[in-house]
Design an enzyme around this catalytic site. Structure first.
Site, PDB file in Angstrom:
ATOM      1  CG  ASP A  22    -102.750 -41.572 101.542  1.00 38.30           C
ATOM      2  OD1 ASP A  22    -101.960 -41.711 102.566  1.00 38.30           O
ATOM      3  OD2 ASP A  22    -104.118 -42.001 101.825  1.00 38.30           O
ATOM      4  N   GLY A  23    -100.086 -42.690 100.581  1.00 34.99           N
ATOM      5  CA  GLY A  23     -99.419 -44.051 100.427  1.00 34.99           C
ATOM      6  C   GLY A  23     -98.138 -44.183 100.315  1.00 34.99           C
ATOM      7  N   GLY A  25     -96.158 -44.350 102.969  1.00 35.64           N
ATOM      8  CA  GLY A  25     -95.957 -45.516 104.005  1.00 35.64           C
ATOM      9  C   GLY A  25     -96.047 -46.879 103.500  1.00 35.64           C
ATOM     10  NE  ARG A  26    -101.627 -46.808 102.377  1.00 31.88           N
ATOM     11  CZ  ARG A  26    -102.660 -46.403 101.824  1.00 31.88           C
ATOM     12  NH1 ARG A  26    -103.487 -47.185 101.094  1.00 31.88           N
ATOM     13  NH2 ARG A  26    -102.523 -45.203 102.027  1.00 31.88           N
ATOM     14  NE  ARG A  35     -95.451 -44.433 108.456  1.00 31.41           N
ATOM     15  CZ  ARG A  35     -96.410 -44.434 107.589  1.00 31.41           C
ATOM     16  NH1 ARG A  35     -97.026 -45.823 107.337  1.00 31.41           N
ATOM     17  NH2 ARG A  35     -97.230 -43.426 107.426  1.00 31.41           N
ATOM     18  CD  GLU A  69    -106.846 -33.706 111.453  1.00 30.86           C
ATOM     19  OE1 GLU A  69    -106.157 -33.344 110.302  1.00 30.86           O
ATOM     20  OE2 GLU A  69    -107.995 -33.166 111.885  1.00 30.86           O
ATOM     21  CG  ASN A  70    -100.236 -35.936 108.773  1.00 35.23           C
ATOM     22  OD1 ASN A  70    -100.164 -35.334 107.613  1.00 35.23           O
ATOM     23  ND2 ASN A  70    -100.991 -37.075 108.923  1.00 35.23           N
ATOM     24  NE  ARG A  73     -99.035 -39.758 109.616  1.00 30.62           N
ATOM     25  CZ  ARG A  73     -99.068 -40.179 108.260  1.00 30.62           C
ATOM     26  NH1 ARG A  73     -97.716 -40.401 107.645  1.00 30.62           N
ATOM     27  NH2 ARG A  73    -100.202 -40.269 107.339  1.00 30.62           N
ATOM     28  NE  ARG A 196    -109.454 -41.758 105.090  1.00 30.82           N
ATOM     29  CZ  ARG A 196    -109.009 -42.857 105.041  1.00 30.82           C
ATOM     30  NH1 ARG A 196    -109.914 -44.071 104.954  1.00 30.82           N
ATOM     31  NH2 ARG A 196    -107.540 -43.206 104.995  1.00 30.82           N
ATOM     32  CB  SER A 198    -108.058 -36.676 105.141  1.00 30.58           C
ATOM     33  OG  SER A 198    -108.316 -37.970 104.925  1.00 30.58           O
TER      34      SER A 198
HETATM   35  C1  FPP Z   1     -98.970 -39.610 103.001  1.00 34.44           C
HETATM   36  O1  FPP Z   1     -98.461 -40.889 102.998  1.00 34.44           O
HETATM   37  C2  FPP Z   1     -97.973 -38.410 102.936  1.00 34.44           C
HETATM   38  C3  FPP Z   1     -97.981 -37.652 103.819  1.00 34.44           C
HETATM   39  C4  FPP Z   1     -98.700 -37.374 104.897  1.00 34.44           C
HETATM   40  C5  FPP Z   1     -96.650 -36.541 103.910  1.00 34.44           C
HETATM   41  C6  FPP Z   1     -96.438 -36.175 102.438  1.00 34.44           C
HETATM   42  C7  FPP Z   1     -94.954 -35.716 102.230  1.00 34.44           C
HETATM   43  C8  FPP Z   1     -94.046 -35.683 101.462  1.00 34.44           C
HETATM   44  C9  FPP Z   1     -94.538 -36.348 100.144  1.00 34.44           C
HETATM   45  C10 FPP Z   1     -92.779 -35.286 101.446  1.00 34.44           C
HETATM   46  C11 FPP Z   1     -92.609 -33.815 102.053  1.00 34.44           C
HETATM   47  C12 FPP Z   1     -93.459 -32.998 101.321  1.00 34.44           C
HETATM   48  C13 FPP Z   1     -92.643 -31.948 100.588  1.00 34.44           C
HETATM   49  C14 FPP Z   1     -93.693 -31.069  99.884  1.00 34.44           C
HETATM   50  C15 FPP Z   1     -91.311 -31.392 100.469  1.00 34.44           C
HETATM   51  P1  FPP Z   1     -98.745 -41.827 104.282  1.00 34.44           P
HETATM   52  O2  FPP Z   1     -97.495 -41.547 105.059  1.00 34.44           O
HETATM   53  O3  FPP Z   1    -100.245 -41.458 105.157  1.00 34.44           O
HETATM   54  O4  FPP Z   1     -99.028 -42.883 103.539  1.00 34.44           O
HETATM   55  P2  FPP Z   1     -99.514 -44.492 104.264  1.00 34.44           P
HETATM   56  O5  FPP Z   1    -101.055 -43.976 104.261  1.00 34.44           O
HETATM   57  O6  FPP Z   1     -99.310 -45.350 103.122  1.00 34.44           O
HETATM   58  O7  FPP Z   1     -99.110 -44.740 105.485  1.00 34.44           O
END
Ligand code: FPP
Length: 247
Positions: A22-23, A25-26, A35, A69-70, A73, A196, A198
């Site tokens: 996680d993280g 995007g941030r 992002r 849930e993704n 987005r 969480r 999730s």
């Molecule tokens: C969470 O960060 C990340 C994801 C939902 C996607 C994870 C995907 C990758 C690391 C790239 C592809 C993966 C592979 C295995 C090739 P977020 O976008 O929720 O960040 P945020 O909470 O800061 O917005």
């Protein structure tokens, strides 16, 4: 070499580590970038952590890459993630084979875009004989989906007279999960300061140790991974017993 690596007890390693990455995007926002730039940086961490886990001798690494849930987005981000998966899986096959990494997916991957499904299926097939570590990518996965599917399959066996309701055991349920044949994770890591679960591996984490860190996934490298393993090894896992029964 890292300080934590030196302190890790090779005889007390988890067999299976699960990670909620996680993280991204941030991290991107912090760097003034879109992002998807964060997701690209996240792929680097996937590579680093897989290598670190494999070197330690961990048998299973499960990464939450895309939840059911993704799909909610923005479509541009979903498309970018699906494209990144294709690019990453295709681009990494050689390295996966060189390092003995077997690729596996948990989740309903048949519902992914055709190109993503194809790249993944080929990646799984091309790495199926590798033995060092299994990299389970949770894609279009959620624990509630998985438990619902297991319930349907078990109900069907009951309807057909293959199984009596009173004979249903925990093993029957486990056998119908996407993680069939994979030991339960002893350690669950979540990055980025969120605390969480999730909808991730709800059944399988019944006795997992949780490790939370504020570090964003793109900054989570080998040192951070070693730290999590070290911290895990400091915990007393009692499984409902008392301390004196353990030592
Ligand atoms: C969470 O960060 C990340 C994801 C939902 C996607 C994870 C995907 C990758 C690391 C790239 C592809 C993966 C592979 C295995 C090739 P977020 O976008 O929720 O960040 P945020 O909470 O800061 O917005």
């Amino acid at each position: 070499m890292s300080d934590y690596l030196d302190q890790i007890d090779q005889h007390n390693l988890p067999k299976h580590v699960a990670i909620i990455m996680d993280g991204n995007g941030r991290w991107a926002k912090q760097n003034g970038r879109p992002r998807v730039f964060g997701h690209r940086a996240g792929v680097k961490s996937v590579r680093t952590v897989t290598e670190a886990a494999s070197r330690l001798g961990i048998e299973h690494l499960t990464l939450y890459a895309f939840s059911t849930e993704n799909w909610n987005r923005p479509i541009s981000e979903v498309n970018a993630l699906m494209h990144l998966l294709v690019e990453t899986v295709k681009g990494e096959i050689k390295a996966l084979n060189k390092n003995g990494v077997r690729l596996n997916a948990i989740g309903d991957i048949s519902k992914l875009p055709a190109k993503t499904y194809k790249a993944l299926s080929e990646g799984i097939e091309d790495t199926k004989d590798n033995k060092a570590i299994t990299l389970n990518l949770a894609l279009n996965y959620s624990a509630k989906w998985e438990l619902t599917e297991a319930t349907k399959a078990i109900a069907d066996k009951v309807r057909k007279g293959i199984l009596e309701p009173e004979n249903i055991t925990e093993d029957h349920i486990a056998e119908h999960l996407a993680t069939y044949n994979i030991p339960d994770p002893e350690l669950l890591i979540r990055t980025s300061g969120e605390h969480r679960v999730s909808n991730f591996l709800l059944w399988q984490i019944a006795y997992a140790e949780f490790y939370f860190t504020d570090v964003f996934w793109p900054d989570f490298g080998a040192e951070e991974f070693h730290k999590a393993i070290y911290q895990y090894q400091q915990r007393e896992r009692r499984f409902g017993k008392i301390s004196e029964q353990i030592s």
